[in-house]
Design a protein around this motif. Structure first.
Motif, PDB file in Angstrom:
ATOM      1  N   GLY A 116     -10.060  63.161 -11.998  1.00  0.00           N
ATOM      2  CA  GLY A 116     -11.330  63.843 -12.246  1.00  0.00           C
ATOM      3  C   GLY A 116     -11.116  65.168 -12.963  1.00  0.00           C
ATOM      4  O   GLY A 116     -11.852  65.528 -13.881  1.00  0.00           O
ATOM      5  N   ALA A 119     -10.248  64.488 -16.549  1.00  0.00           N
ATOM      6  CA  ALA A 119     -11.427  64.025 -17.282  1.00  0.00           C
ATOM      7  C   ALA A 119     -12.368  65.190 -17.585  1.00  0.00           C
ATOM      8  O   ALA A 119     -13.011  65.230 -18.634  1.00  0.00           O
ATOM      9  N   ALA A 120     -12.429  66.152 -16.651  1.00  0.00           N
ATOM     10  CA  ALA A 120     -13.334  67.284 -16.861  1.00  0.00           C
ATOM     11  C   ALA A 120     -12.817  68.195 -17.967  1.00  0.00           C
ATOM     12  O   ALA A 120     -13.581  68.878 -18.638  1.00  0.00           O
ATOM     13  N   ARG A 121     -11.500  68.207 -18.169  1.00  0.00           N
ATOM     14  CA  ARG A 121     -10.947  69.161 -19.125  1.00  0.00           C
ATOM     15  C   ARG A 121     -10.700  68.533 -20.478  1.00  0.00           C
ATOM     16  O   ARG A 121     -10.381  69.233 -21.431  1.00  0.00           O
ATOM     17  N   ASN A 122     -10.794  67.224 -20.564  1.00  0.00           N
ATOM     18  CA  ASN A 122     -10.444  66.586 -21.817  1.00  0.00           C
ATOM     19  C   ASN A 122     -11.432  65.470 -22.116  1.00  0.00           C
ATOM     20  O   ASN A 122     -11.536  64.493 -21.371  1.00  0.00           O
ATOM     21  N   GLU A 123     -12.149  65.624 -23.231  1.00  0.00           N
ATOM     22  CA  GLU A 123     -13.177  64.639 -23.582  1.00  0.00           C
ATOM     23  C   GLU A 123     -12.597  63.245 -23.742  1.00  0.00           C
ATOM     24  O   GLU A 123     -13.220  62.252 -23.379  1.00  0.00           O
ATOM     25  N   SER A 126     -11.933  61.629 -20.506  1.00  0.00           N
ATOM     26  CA  SER A 126     -13.227  61.293 -19.922  1.00  0.00           C
ATOM     27  C   SER A 126     -13.784  60.017 -20.540  1.00  0.00           C
ATOM     28  O   SER A 126     -14.300  59.137 -19.848  1.00  0.00           O
ATOM     29  N   VAL A 129     -11.792  57.109 -19.140  1.00  0.00           N
ATOM     30  CA  VAL A 129     -11.939  56.905 -17.700  1.00  0.00           C
ATOM     31  C   VAL A 129     -13.301  56.310 -17.347  1.00  0.00           C
ATOM     32  O   VAL A 129     -13.411  55.448 -16.486  1.00  0.00           O
ATOM     33  N   ARG A 130     -14.342  56.758 -18.051  1.00  0.00           N
ATOM     34  CA  ARG A 130     -15.687  56.354 -17.649  1.00  0.00           C
ATOM     35  C   ARG A 130     -15.893  54.829 -17.638  1.00  0.00           C
ATOM     36  O   ARG A 130     -16.320  54.279 -16.627  1.00  0.00           O
ATOM     37  N   ARG A 173     -15.589  60.506 -10.342  1.00  0.00           N
ATOM     38  CA  ARG A 173     -16.837  60.933 -10.980  1.00  0.00           C
ATOM     39  C   ARG A 173     -17.314  62.282 -10.469  1.00  0.00           C
ATOM     40  O   ARG A 173     -17.672  63.164 -11.249  1.00  0.00           O
ATOM     41  N   GLU A 176     -15.117  65.215 -11.564  1.00  0.00           N
ATOM     42  CA  GLU A 176     -15.399  65.594 -12.951  1.00  0.00           C
ATOM     43  C   GLU A 176     -16.742  66.328 -13.041  1.00  0.00           C
ATOM     44  O   GLU A 176     -16.847  67.399 -13.632  1.00  0.00           O
ATOM     45  N   ARG A 180     -17.263  70.185 -14.242  1.00  0.00           N
ATOM     46  CA  ARG A 180     -18.092  70.445 -15.426  1.00  0.00           C
ATOM     47  C   ARG A 180     -19.328  71.259 -15.064  1.00  0.00           C
ATOM     48  O   ARG A 180     -19.873  71.971 -15.900  1.00  0.00           O
TER      49      ARG A 180
END
Ligand code: ADP
Ligand code: MG
Lengths: 327, 413
Positions: A116, A119-123, A126, A129-130, A173, A176, A180
């Motif tokens: 998470g 994913a929050a720090r790297n588009e 993310s 992962v989604r 989820r 992240e 964010r």
């Protein structure tokens, strides 16, 4: 399946998947064995501990935890419902399930939170992962038993494996989402004062995201419990196995009692973890009271508080600071 | 030497922003860029902030102020152009070098305070020092001192949530002060506060700045705040800096209609000072000169009162026309009003403080810091200075020296 009247050729996706599993099984045996050993050790140790302690003592401990993090109402409810579990003769199986759920949750969090964060720090992370999470959540939970049994055979470890995979997504989820969602100005403040990305993560983002991450943990626990029966099918001891057995032997009472015990544990864990996430919402919890007493104790802070009150009355906001500074 | 120096700064948001800069340089408008999906937030901004001054960037919401200030400490990288701090170009610094600049040279105060709610006021104030690795004892000492400076001594143990908005922003200010940087960036730092508290914070900021000599880049959308705080003000519109100047310059000599319209509602009496509106003391009487000279001067300058000054230009008193006339006719001593009874003001007094004197005296005498006569303000001049539309004053039937002085550019528009 008919093979003759179709112009679409048969694609053996299932066989490919199965051979992929076999390939992993053959080539990563050492890793799978290692995981199996560790998980088995963790669950059996925790189960032994929970079962060895006298049941009534544990009930009191659970009630105290409820009192500390939430309220006396939860403590009373805990005593009543957990005594019911004992009265239904489900205590040992309930503790086995609790141990499995706790370990599965621990593993899921250890995996989910770092993913998470990434994913929050790297588009790009993310974006990858989604859909994977979507896939994991929509796949019927039963299907996870296939790799679980292929890798680990029958027992508690495949139960944990399937549970972790099924329960993982909300953990990722919400981690992240939580990171964010941290106020961008506050993160900017960290940057503006020269904090490193690590300092910002530890000092600002994780603490401020904690309520959301805890909501994720809560979800992970709930999903883990919902997997109890499926873990039972994989052969893990506990309430799930009772339910499975009751179906095969058409033993209604046994199934009802085991199912009810799952509900009781679920409610307890839900209430406790929800309160852990937002301690501020529970001013009458034992922890809040202790904190207040500590703040009110100690002569120094008392004096500061008095002075503070005085300042408010003297209108600290109406230029007292100015008078001092102006000297 | 300039503390902060920005040269031809551009910030364009969108894909491949450099093409937006090229288009702007060859004359494209904001609307043209929008059609290509680009947002030009800052366009060709150049300015210098001098050591120890409060430089205010003033503009409406969306005019690019936040984008501009964030390029100064590298929170945003300019699309083109440079920013230097103490002569070093910081525009393209990254990683540890950029962090070092932020720790050692530039701190920031935020509109919504941006405090850490889970830490005490003291820990918040010490945040910058913690980041830079200062030991605990030292940073607690410096945080306490900073809290003391902003009037929050004794609040160190509280949580931000227990404080009012004004107090929280004081913590934000203390955090920046404790960091010990010479430059402070303040993005709408007081905009979220109630008007009363806001005035208070403005006063306090001015005091602090006088005391500590910080260089402050202050952003606001409030013109009155800009005029109160700014040693110099940059007026910003749609990403461009339209004018840079002192409050008086912008009020009295707006470069275009936009700025002129913007400033027309400002309370000029709180911005302009006696020095801005006074007339040079051309007609003064020496202490050794007699009624004949006084009579002549009054006729020449069409005035009814004359200040009397000593050789060192300090004020000795005042003579009125009727006393001069009496002395000339009867040949006796001329009555001189002693200095204590003259309406005396200082060069730095705001106009709002002059009205009280003006009701009692038809002529105010302005003294500078050395008590020398710097100028005079006839009552009429004081009233004329209040006219908010400086561009039209030159057309009025009675142009005075004051008007000419107020607008050296002759009301250019
Ligand atoms: N990260 C961003 N991406 C795209 N556009 C932005 C971004 N930040 C600001 N803008 C745009 O730039 C313009 C200036 O914004 P800003 O600097 O915040 O103005 P101000 O602080 O004066 O209100 C606005 O049109 C805004 O929409
Ligand atoms: Mg802004």
């Amino acid at each position: 399946m008919s093979e003759n009247d179709s112009i679409v050729p048969r694609i053996p996706v299932g066989e490919w998947g199965d051979s992929a599993l076999d390939w992993i099984n053959d080539n990563f045996e050492w890793l799978l064995d290692f995981l199996a050993t560790v998980l088995d050790f963790l669950v059996s140790t925790l189960t032994d501990a929970l079962v060895t302690v006298p049941a009534l003592v544990l009930v009191v401990v659970f009630a105290l935890v409820g009192l500390l993090v939430r309220s006396w109402e939860l403590a009373v409810g805990t005593v009543i419902t957990f005594l019911l579990i004992i009265a239904m003769d489900q205590w040992v199986t309930a503790m086995q399930t609790l141990a499995l759920v706790l370990i599965a949750t621990l593993v899921a969090i250890l995996v989910a939170v770092p993913i998470g964060i990434l994913a929050a720090r790297n588009e790009r992370v993310s974006a990858v992962v989604r859909p994977v999470l979507d896939f994991m959540q929509t796949m019927p939970a039963f299907v996870y038993l296939i790799p679980a049994v292929v890798f680990f055979g029958i027992g508690v470890v495949p139960g944990i494996f399937a549970t972790v995979i099924f329960a993982l997504p909300p953990g990722v989820r919400l981690t992240e989402l939580g990171i964010r969602g941290v106020d961008s100005e506050t993160v900017e403040a960290g940057q503006a004062f020269g904090a490193t990305p690590g300092q910002i993560l530890r000092g600002i983002q994780l603490p401020l995201a904690t309520p959301t991450i805890m909501a994720g943990v809560n979800q992970v626990i709930m999903l883990s419990l919902s997997m109890a029966v499926i873990a039972g099918i994989a052969g893990a001891d506990g309430l799930g196995k009772e339910v499975v057995a009751s179906i095969s032997t058409l033993d209604g009472p046994q199934g009802i009692e085991a199912g009810l015990s799952v509900v009781i544990i679920a409610i307890y864990l839900d209430r406790v973890t929800a309160a852990l996430g937002r301690p501020g919402d529970y001013p009458h919890s034992g922890l809040s009271m202790l904190r207040r007493r500590r703040a009110a104790g100690g002569g120094g802070s008392d004096a500061a508080q008095d002075e503070a009150d005085e300042r408010v009355e003297g209108g600290a906001d109406q230029g007292r600071g100015l008078a001092q500074v102006g000297s | 030497m300039a503390s902060i120096s920005a040269e031809k700064l551009y910030k364009v948001f969108g894909r491949r922003p450099q093409r937006g800069v090229d288009a702007l340089e060859s004359g494209a408008t904001r609307a043209d860029l929008r059609k290509q999906g680009l947002t030009p937030a800052v366009i060709d901004a150049s300015f210098d902030v001098k050591d120890g001054e409060i430089f205010v960037v003033m503009g409406l919401s969306g005019s690019g102020k936040s984008t501009l200030i964030r390029m100064v400490n590298g929170l945003l990288e300019p699309t083109s152009g440079t920013v230097s701090i103490d002569g070093d170009d910081v525009t393209r610094l990254t990683g540890e070098k950029l962090r070092r600049v932020r720790r050692e040279k530039v701190s920031m105060v935020f509109q919504h305070f941006a405090l850490l709610p889970h830490r005490t006021v003291g820990e918040n104030a010490a945040y910058a020092l913690e980041i830079s690795g200062t030991n605990r004892a030292e940073r607690e000492k410096r945080a306490d001192r900073a809290l003391e400076m902003v009037g929050l001594g004794g609040w160190g143990g509280s949580l931000p949530g227990e404080l009012s908005g004004g107090m929280r922003q004081r913590v934000g200010l203390a955090r920046a002060l404790a960091s010990g940087t010479d430059i402070m960036l303040m993005d709408e730092a007081f905009s979220a506060l109630d008007p009363l508290i806001r005035r208070d914070m403005q006063d306090q900021l001015i005091e602090l700045q006088h005391e500590l000599g910080k260089t402050i880049l202050f952003i606001t959308h409030d013109l009155n705040e800009a005029m109160r705080l700014g040693d110099r003000i940059a007026m910003m519109r749609d990403g461009r800096i339209e004018q840079v100047g002192s409050a008086e310059e912008i009020l009295n000599n707006p470069v275009n209609n936009y700025v002129a319209e913007f400033v027309q509602d400002v309370d000029r009496t709180r911005v302009l000072t006696a020095a801005n509106v006074m007339e040079p003391p051309v007609a003064v009487l020496g202490t050794e000169q007699g009624p004949q000279t006084a009579h002549k001067l009054m006729r020449e300058h069409q005035t009814t009162v004359l200040p009397v000054v000593r050789r060192d230009r300090t004020l000795a008193g005042l003579v009125h026309e009727r006393d001069v006339a009496t002395a000339v006719r009867d040949g006796g001593e001329m009555r001189v009003v002693p200095a204590e009874q003259v309406g005396v003001v200082r060069t730095g007094d705001h106009l709002v403080d002059l009205f009280g004197h003006a009701t009692e005296h038809s002529l105010l005498v302005v003294l500078d810091e050395q008590d020398k006569v710097a100028g005079v303000i006839p009552r009429v001049t004081l009233l004329a200075a209040l006219r908010s539309d400086p561009t039209s004053t030159s057309d009025t039937d009675q142009p005075t020296t004051t008007d000419a002085q107020l607008q050296p550019a002759g009301g250019a528009a």
